[in-house]
Design a protein around this motif. Structure first.
Motif, PDB file in Angstrom:
ATOM      1  N   ARG A  45       0.755  -1.247   0.032  1.00 45.29           N
ATOM      2  CA  ARG A  45       0.037   0.138  -0.037  1.00 45.29           C
ATOM      3  C   ARG A  45       0.972   1.320   0.068  1.00 45.29           C
ATOM      4  NH1 ARG A  45      -5.136  -0.627   0.588  1.00 45.29           N
ATOM      5  NH2 ARG A  45      -4.732  -2.597   2.019  1.00 45.29           N
ATOM      6  N   LYS A  46       2.083   1.345   0.985  1.00 49.66           N
ATOM      7  CA  LYS A  46       2.728   2.232   0.927  1.00 49.66           C
ATOM      8  C   LYS A  46       3.536   2.780  -0.603  1.00 49.66           C
ATOM      9  CE  LYS A  46       3.878   2.263   5.546  1.00 49.66           C
ATOM     10  NZ  LYS A  46       3.373   3.630   5.917  1.00 49.66           N
ATOM     11  N   VAL A  47       3.802   1.503  -1.300  1.00 47.46           N
ATOM     12  CA  VAL A  47       4.274   1.646  -2.664  1.00 47.46           C
ATOM     13  C   VAL A  47       3.532   2.259  -3.561  1.00 47.46           C
ATOM     14  CG1 VAL A  47       5.855   0.496  -4.461  1.00 47.46           C
ATOM     15  CG2 VAL A  47       6.280  -0.036  -2.146  1.00 47.46           C
ATOM     16  N   VAL A  48       2.057   1.815  -3.608  1.00 43.69           N
ATOM     17  CA  VAL A  48       1.150   2.205  -4.333  1.00 43.69           C
ATOM     18  C   VAL A  48       0.874   3.548  -4.080  1.00 43.69           C
ATOM     19  CG1 VAL A  48      -1.462   2.089  -4.647  1.00 43.69           C
ATOM     20  CG2 VAL A  48      -0.257  -0.097  -4.524  1.00 43.69           C
ATOM     21  N   HIS A  49       1.039   3.988  -2.947  1.00 44.65           N
ATOM     22  CA  HIS A  49       0.816   5.572  -2.798  1.00 44.65           C
ATOM     23  C   HIS A  49       2.039   6.317  -3.422  1.00 44.65           C
ATOM     24  CE1 HIS A  49       0.003   9.126  -0.472  1.00 44.65           C
ATOM     25  NE2 HIS A  49       1.146   9.255  -0.300  1.00 44.65           N
ATOM     26  N   VAL A  50       3.024   5.939  -3.587  1.00 44.91           N
ATOM     27  CA  VAL A  50       4.237   6.619  -4.207  1.00 44.91           C
ATOM     28  C   VAL A  50       3.702   6.626  -5.780  1.00 44.91           C
ATOM     29  CG1 VAL A  50       6.438   6.781  -4.756  1.00 44.91           C
ATOM     30  CG2 VAL A  50       5.715   6.095  -2.452  1.00 44.91           C
ATOM     31  N   ILE A  51       3.348   5.507  -6.098  1.00 40.05           N
ATOM     32  CA  ILE A  51       3.275   5.332  -7.561  1.00 40.05           C
ATOM     33  C   ILE A  51       2.056   6.322  -8.225  1.00 40.05           C
ATOM     34  CG2 ILE A  51       2.359   3.649  -9.460  1.00 40.05           C
ATOM     35  CD1 ILE A  51       3.663   1.667  -8.095  1.00 40.05           C
ATOM     36  N   ARG A  52       0.969   6.187  -7.166  1.00 40.24           N
ATOM     37  CA  ARG A  52       0.024   7.233  -7.584  1.00 40.24           C
ATOM     38  C   ARG A  52       0.048   8.580  -7.300  1.00 40.24           C
ATOM     39  NH1 ARG A  52      -5.537   3.877  -5.171  1.00 40.24           N
ATOM     40  NH2 ARG A  52      -5.592   2.297  -6.657  1.00 40.24           N
ATOM     41  N   LYS A  53       0.933   8.857  -6.520  1.00 41.66           N
ATOM     42  CA  LYS A  53       1.390  10.245  -6.113  1.00 41.66           C
ATOM     43  C   LYS A  53       2.274  10.944  -7.473  1.00 41.66           C
ATOM     44  CE  LYS A  53       4.510  11.126  -3.336  1.00 41.66           C
ATOM     45  NZ  LYS A  53       5.236  11.179  -1.642  1.00 41.66           N
ATOM     46  N   TYR A  54       2.965  10.130  -7.945  1.00 49.40           N
ATOM     47  CA  TYR A  54       3.995  10.525  -9.107  1.00 49.40           C
ATOM     48  C   TYR A  54       3.520  10.143 -10.551  1.00 49.40           C
ATOM     49  CZ  TYR A  54       7.493  11.971  -5.263  1.00 49.40           C
ATOM     50  OH  TYR A  54       7.710  12.322  -4.337  1.00 49.40           O
TER      51      TYR A  54
ATOM     52  N   ALA B 258       2.584  -3.673  -6.421  1.00 53.58           N
ATOM     53  CA  ALA B 258       2.260  -2.375  -6.326  1.00 53.58           C
ATOM     54  C   ALA B 258       1.584  -1.652  -7.535  1.00 53.58           C
ATOM     55  CB  ALA B 258       3.248  -1.429  -5.533  1.00 53.58           C
ATOM     56  N   VAL B 259       2.616  -2.044  -8.668  1.00 52.40           N
ATOM     57  CA  VAL B 259       2.331  -1.354  -9.869  1.00 52.40           C
ATOM     58  C   VAL B 259       0.837  -2.148 -10.298  1.00 52.40           C
ATOM     59  CG1 VAL B 259       2.959  -1.943 -12.367  1.00 52.40           C
ATOM     60  CG2 VAL B 259       4.556  -1.279 -10.840  1.00 52.40           C
ATOM     61  N   PHE B 260       0.718  -3.179 -10.148  1.00 56.53           N
ATOM     62  CA  PHE B 260      -0.717  -3.943 -10.350  1.00 56.53           C
ATOM     63  C   PHE B 260      -1.914  -3.127  -9.628  1.00 56.53           C
ATOM     64  CE2 PHE B 260      -4.122  -6.680 -10.807  1.00 56.53           C
ATOM     65  CZ  PHE B 260      -4.194  -7.177 -12.019  1.00 56.53           C
ATOM     66  N   SER B 261      -1.534  -3.221  -8.396  1.00 52.11           N
ATOM     67  CA  SER B 261      -2.750  -2.633  -7.650  1.00 52.11           C
ATOM     68  C   SER B 261      -2.919  -1.239  -7.614  1.00 52.11           C
ATOM     69  CB  SER B 261      -2.348  -2.991  -5.975  1.00 52.11           C
ATOM     70  OG  SER B 261      -2.319  -4.267  -5.964  1.00 52.11           O
ATOM     71  N   ALA B 262      -1.991  -0.550  -7.970  1.00 58.32           N
ATOM     72  CA  ALA B 262      -2.204   1.129  -8.324  1.00 58.32           C
ATOM     73  C   ALA B 262      -3.114   1.370  -9.241  1.00 58.32           C
ATOM     74  CB  ALA B 262      -0.788   1.621  -8.718  1.00 58.32           C
ATOM     75  N   GLY B 263      -3.173   0.423 -10.470  1.00 58.31           N
ATOM     76  CA  GLY B 263      -4.257   0.541 -11.461  1.00 58.31           C
ATOM     77  C   GLY B 263      -5.506   0.091 -11.151  1.00 58.31           C
ATOM     78  N   ILE B 264      -5.834  -0.313 -10.132  1.00 49.92           N
ATOM     79  CA  ILE B 264      -7.130  -0.873  -9.822  1.00 49.92           C
ATOM     80  C   ILE B 264      -7.961   0.261  -9.133  1.00 49.92           C
ATOM     81  CG2 ILE B 264      -8.573  -2.481  -8.484  1.00 49.92           C
ATOM     82  CD1 ILE B 264      -6.058  -4.695  -8.591  1.00 49.92           C
ATOM     83  N   LYS B 265      -9.081   0.607  -9.672  1.00 56.88           N
ATOM     84  CA  LYS B 265      -9.775   1.740  -9.419  1.00 56.88           C
ATOM     85  C   LYS B 265     -10.514   1.730  -7.759  1.00 56.88           C
ATOM     86  CE  LYS B 265     -14.345   3.765 -10.271  1.00 56.88           C
ATOM     87  NZ  LYS B 265     -15.756   3.846 -10.949  1.00 56.88           N
ATOM     88  N   ASN B 266     -10.530   0.466  -7.343  1.00 52.58           N
ATOM     89  CA  ASN B 266     -11.386   0.198  -5.957  1.00 52.58           C
ATOM     90  C   ASN B 266     -10.251   0.000  -4.959  1.00 52.58           C
ATOM     91  OD1 ASN B 266     -13.931   1.052  -6.644  1.00 52.58           O
ATOM     92  ND2 ASN B 266     -14.411  -1.242  -7.323  1.00 52.58           N
ATOM     93  N   TYR B 267      -8.853  -0.096  -5.421  1.00 57.09           N
ATOM     94  CA  TYR B 267      -7.896  -0.428  -4.438  1.00 57.09           C
ATOM     95  C   TYR B 267      -7.589   0.782  -3.487  1.00 57.09           C
ATOM     96  CZ  TYR B 267      -3.584  -1.850  -2.336  1.00 57.09           C
ATOM     97  OH  TYR B 267      -2.553  -2.338  -1.523  1.00 57.09           O
TER      98      TYR B 267
ATOM     99  N   LEU C 119      -5.756   8.722  -3.094  1.00 57.81           N
ATOM    100  CA  LEU C 119      -5.366   9.009  -4.685  1.00 57.81           C
ATOM    101  C   LEU C 119      -6.021   8.272  -5.774  1.00 57.81           C
ATOM    102  CD1 LEU C 119      -1.502   9.687  -3.970  1.00 57.81           C
ATOM    103  CD2 LEU C 119      -3.309  11.444  -4.144  1.00 57.81           C
ATOM    104  N   PRO C 120      -6.281   8.995  -6.913  1.00 58.84           N
ATOM    105  CA  PRO C 120      -6.857   8.201  -7.919  1.00 58.84           C
ATOM    106  C   PRO C 120      -5.974   6.802  -8.617  1.00 58.84           C
ATOM    107  CG  PRO C 120      -6.200  10.123  -8.841  1.00 58.84           C
ATOM    108  CD  PRO C 120      -6.008  10.329  -7.255  1.00 58.84           C
ATOM    109  N   PRO C 121      -6.584   5.831  -9.343  1.00 58.47           N
ATOM    110  CA  PRO C 121      -5.534   4.930  -9.820  1.00 58.47           C
ATOM    111  C   PRO C 121      -4.817   5.366 -10.759  1.00 58.47           C
ATOM    112  CG  PRO C 121      -7.907   4.776 -10.346  1.00 58.47           C
ATOM    113  CD  PRO C 121      -8.035   5.853  -9.215  1.00 58.47           C
TER     114      PRO C 121
END
Length: 245
Positions: free
Chosen positions: A96-105, A132-141, A147-149
């Motif tokens: 989840r923390k890595v997803v946050h970074v991906i969605r932020k940038y 995280a790359v996979f989860s970052a693109g999931i709308k409801n994750y 932050l948006p997917p």
């Protein structure tokens, strides 16, 4: 010295490179970062840990060295998460923390260490980033701050300690000096002194990395190249950013 870190809300990255520790990214793809930065791409680095278990140096010293290295390469932002050194295991909180970074940038491309590296943290970093790359693109994750997917175009893996057969290489002949300079910024890691704990890093490690890039370059008829792995084919009539050549 010009400040590397910009306000995060103003940055959309072309490349976001993850490492387990500060210096991982420079070892694996410092030349490529310098090359793409010189060509106007926005590049960021995220170190998952503070490398608090390093045999040489301290957290504070390594963070100063990482800042200097980033400036040498032309990186526009660098941040460090607080995941545990030698504890990068599969964990939903870490993902989840890595997803946050991906969605932020919102990067176009993401890079991570090659998962077959001898250091377990490098493989752990690769797995967390891939998830995280996979989860970052999931709308409801659900990630921090809502932050948006964001869907990354491609995930590539750079090499740190190993010499693996690359799936593709990037010509860094004109940027090898910057790569070496970024590594030399990590004096605590690569410069042997009377106080150094004896590790492979202080025994000609930078020379070994330069020799590896020369070997990769020699395979394709150039002076120096960095090698990368991937899990899906590249579209060869486009460059890495999906732009027409």
């Amino acid at each position: 010295m010009e400040e590397v870190v910009k306000q995060m809300e103003q940055i959309k990255l072309d490349i976001l490179a993850f490492g387990a520790h500060a210096d991982d990214v420079e070892i694996g793809m410092g030349g490529s970062i310098a090359k793409y930065a010189d060509n106007g791409k926005n590049i960021g680095i995220c170190d998952l840990t503070k490398a608090e278990l390093s045999s040489n140096g301290t957290v504070a010293i390594r963070q100063m060295e990482a800042k200097e290295a980033a400036e040498i390469l032309g990186v526009v932002t660098r941040e460090t998460l607080d995941l545990p050194d030698r504890g990068l295991f599969y964990n939903q909180e870490y993902i989840r923390k890595v997803v946050h970074v991906i969605r932020k940038y919102r990067p176009a491309l993401v890079f991570a260490p090659y998962y077959k590296d001898r250091h377990p943290d490098h493989g752990g970093c690769a797995r967390l980033v891939e998830e995280a790359v996979f989860s970052a693109g999931i709308k409801n994750y659900d990630s921090e701050e809502g932050l948006p997917p964001h869907k990354v175009q491609n995930l590539f893996f750079y090499m740190i300690n190993g010499f693996h057969e690359p799936d593709f290489v990037i010509d860094v002949s004109s940027y090898l000096e910057k790569k070496i300079a970024s590594l030399q910024a990590y004096k605590s890691q690569f410069t042997k002194t009377d106080q150094s704990f004896n590790t492979p890093l202080v025994n000609g490690y930078v020379d070994m990395i330069q020799a590896r890039e020369r070997l990769f370059g020699g395979q394709v008829g150039i002076t120096y190249a960095e090698g990368f792995k991937q899990k899906k084919p590249l579209i060869m009539n486009y460059d890495l950013f999906g732009e027409e050549q």
